[in-house]
Design a protein around this motif. Sequence first.
Motif, short mmCIF file in Angstrom:
data_model
loop_
_atom_site.label_atom_id
_atom_site.label_comp_id
_atom_site.label_asym_id
_atom_site.label_seq_id
_atom_site.Cartn_x
_atom_site.Cartn_y
_atom_site.Cartn_z
N ASP A 139 -2.72 6.43 7.51
CA ASP A 139 -2.81 8.18 7.63
C ASP A 139 -2.20 9.07 8.09
O ASP A 139 -1.08 8.87 8.64
CB ASP A 139 -3.65 8.23 9.14
CG ASP A 139 -4.82 9.31 10.12
OD1 ASP A 139 -4.09 10.74 8.40
OD2 ASP A 139 -4.68 9.73 10.84
N ALA A 140 -2.14 9.69 6.71
CA ALA A 140 -0.70 10.72 6.76
C ALA A 140 -0.89 11.70 8.01
O ALA A 140 0.03 11.76 8.81
CB ALA A 140 -1.06 11.51 5.86
N GLU A 141 -1.57 11.91 9.23
CA GLU A 141 -1.69 12.80 9.77
C GLU A 141 -0.95 12.47 10.97
O GLU A 141 -0.85 12.77 12.31
CB GLU A 141 -3.27 13.47 9.87
CG GLU A 141 -4.07 14.23 8.96
CD GLU A 141 -2.25 15.53 9.14
OE1 GLU A 141 -1.86 15.48 9.79
OE2 GLU A 141 -2.70 16.56 8.36
N ALA A 142 -1.16 10.81 10.60
CA ALA A 142 -0.72 10.19 11.87
C ALA A 142 0.71 9.99 12.54
O ALA A 142 1.10 10.14 13.79
CB ALA A 142 -1.44 8.67 12.42
N TRP A 143 1.11 9.99 11.49
CA TRP A 143 3.10 9.66 11.05
C TRP A 143 3.64 10.90 11.55
O TRP A 143 3.44 12.30 11.48
CB TRP A 143 3.24 9.48 9.77
CG TRP A 143 3.26 7.89 10.07
CD1 TRP A 143 2.28 7.26 9.26
CD2 TRP A 143 3.47 7.14 9.94
NE1 TRP A 143 2.05 6.20 8.31
CE2 TRP A 143 2.98 5.54 9.03
CE3 TRP A 143 5.34 7.05 9.99
CZ2 TRP A 143 3.97 4.75 9.10
CZ3 TRP A 143 5.75 5.42 9.83
CH2 TRP A 143 5.19 4.45 9.37
N LEU A 191 5.84 2.89 1.36
CA LEU A 191 5.33 1.72 1.41
C LEU A 191 5.07 0.96 2.65
O LEU A 191 5.48 1.02 3.69
CB LEU A 191 5.36 0.43 -0.04
CG LEU A 191 5.82 1.47 -1.02
CD1 LEU A 191 6.22 0.31 -1.99
CD2 LEU A 191 4.44 2.36 -1.71
N LEU A 192 3.96 0.11 2.36
CA LEU A 192 2.90 -0.29 3.99
C LEU A 192 2.78 -1.99 3.45
O LEU A 192 2.56 -1.94 3.06
CB LEU A 192 2.35 0.09 4.33
CG LEU A 192 2.06 1.54 5.14
CD1 LEU A 192 0.79 2.30 5.84
CD2 LEU A 192 3.53 1.71 6.19
N SER A 193 3.41 -3.06 3.58
CA SER A 193 3.34 -4.33 3.55
C SER A 193 1.29 -4.73 4.25
O SER A 193 0.90 -3.87 4.60
CB SER A 193 3.51 -5.37 4.82
OG SER A 193 3.51 -4.97 6.62
N PRO A 194 1.00 -5.19 3.03
CA PRO A 194 -0.60 -5.50 2.76
C PRO A 194 -1.05 -5.97 4.24
O PRO A 194 -0.67 -6.88 5.18
CB PRO A 194 -0.99 -7.22 1.58
CG PRO A 194 0.53 -6.73 1.24
CD PRO A 194 1.68 -6.02 2.10
N ASP A 195 -2.46 -5.82 4.16
CA ASP A 195 -3.35 -5.85 5.54
C ASP A 195 -2.68 -5.52 6.99
O ASP A 195 -3.72 -6.38 7.83
CB ASP A 195 -3.31 -7.39 4.57
CG ASP A 195 -4.01 -7.82 3.80
OD1 ASP A 195 -5.30 -6.65 2.96
OD2 ASP A 195 -3.47 -8.44 2.69
N ALA A 216 0.90 -0.91 -0.16
CA ALA A 216 0.43 0.29 -0.32
C ALA A 216 0.82 0.99 0.42
O ALA A 216 2.01 1.17 0.47
CB ALA A 216 -0.80 -0.26 1.31
N GLU A 217 0.57 2.25 -0.58
CA GLU A 217 1.40 3.36 -0.66
C GLU A 217 0.61 4.69 -0.25
O GLU A 217 -0.44 5.43 -1.19
CB GLU A 217 1.33 4.35 -1.93
CG GLU A 217 2.73 4.83 -1.71
CD GLU A 217 2.86 4.82 -3.52
OE1 GLU A 217 4.18 6.15 -3.31
OE2 GLU A 217 3.28 4.60 -4.25
N PRO A 218 -0.39 4.72 1.04
CA PRO A 218 -1.51 5.17 1.34
C PRO A 218 -0.71 6.83 1.20
O PRO A 218 -2.02 7.75 1.54
CB PRO A 218 -1.41 5.28 2.66
CG PRO A 218 0.07 4.71 3.67
CD PRO A 218 0.23 4.13 2.28
N PHE A 219 0.10 7.56 1.34
CA PHE A 219 0.43 8.72 1.22
C PHE A 219 1.44 9.49 0.81
O PHE A 219 2.32 8.81 0.50
CB PHE A 219 0.31 9.26 2.79
CG PHE A 219 1.29 8.83 4.06
CD1 PHE A 219 2.80 8.97 3.78
CD2 PHE A 219 0.59 7.35 4.91
CE1 PHE A 219 3.24 8.16 4.76
CE2 PHE A 219 1.53 6.95 5.88
CZ PHE A 219 2.98 7.35 5.67
N GLN A 220 2.01 10.56 0.76
CA GLN A 220 3.70 10.52 -0.17
C GLN A 220 3.89 11.90 0.37
O GLN A 220 3.90 12.85 0.56
CB GLN A 220 2.53 12.31 -1.57
CG GLN A 220 3.81 12.92 -2.08
CD GLN A 220 4.87 11.12 -3.23
OE1 GLN A 220 3.82 10.01 -4.27
NE2 GLN A 220 6.37 11.03 -2.47
#
Length: 362
Positions: free
Chosen positions: A348-352, A336-340, A149-153
């Motif tokens: 959540d981009a704001e959480a990091w 990237l994040l591992s699946p599932d 997954a690529e949830p944010f930039q």
Amino acid sequence: MAETSRAQIAEQIEFSAFSTADLDGISRLITAMSDDGANLHLRDKSPAYYRWMYFDNPTGQAFGCFARHGDRIVSSFAMAPKLVVVGGRTVRLGKTMDMFTDPDYQGMGLIRKCADRVFAEARDHGVDGWYVTPSVNSYPIFKNKWGYAEPFQPIFRARLIDPRAALAAVSPALVRRLGPQLVTRLSRWPRRRLNLPKGWTVSQPTRFGPETDQLWDAIAPTHQVALVRNASYLNWRYVDNPDDYSLWALHHQGELRGIVVTKQTIRRGLPVGDIVDLICARDDATTLRLLVRLAVDRCAAAGCAMVEAWSILGSLFDRRLRSAGLLIARAKMPLLLSPDYPDRLLYDAEAWWLTQGDGNDV
């Protein structure tokens, strides 16, 4: 290499976990596969570095697998365990690294076999997910083949200190078109020196101790997703590391409020000051701004032409870095994040709270 020969070689390849006896071979493979030279230097790649990275991590030894053909290491894949605060819980996540295959052995599926072994070992040791900062070559493997997954930039957020040197490194032709008069004016680019507000002081620690642990214990509850930055981790990451880092501590009325770690790298032949880590309360905008300005001031004094930090585009953290003077969105870099992974807070981009120290390129 003929196909019949490749098939025979594939049968001869053996897979093993890392050991200290393999550090020279791993260093040779990764150094040969890297782009380091006069125009690029980010970090150490010596056997001493890999001993530190793979075997001295206070969270636990790295999970690693290499492929060997005869006495030659031809492929490697590794993952470092990390303690991470996620929504008030402390969990073990992994950071993948050192995904390399010798060009003579590419196309044999060696990375997939190494990675499967590493992923299985990590899960057996309580690591439920991991994150990746892939290279240009590994990105399509993780994203397109393995479904990450690529949830944010994430981006590099930067500030120029010497625009003339930066332009000369990036575009010599543009410097010639601008002409010597304008380029000379650029060399006089004003630099605002740091003047700390009353009550604030700076120190330069050589190691982290109880005061750092007290700071982390106080600020950890303010973070949603952040690596555990206690004294044990910070000493391993920046003091015991064979590479060189500069450590700065910021105090207010005698109380430790924040820490910033910097490192000088070479990019396109240009001396760059990297803000590798920032440690303060998530909601403490004043300390964060002063830490960034402190880093810029010290990197400028060391002769850097530019200062940069990781950020996540559009996040509150990104806006605060901009307000601290890192105005330029220099380049994108994938995470990237591992699946599932079960906890959606990681998406959540704001959480990091994300810094270059969370990776392993610098």
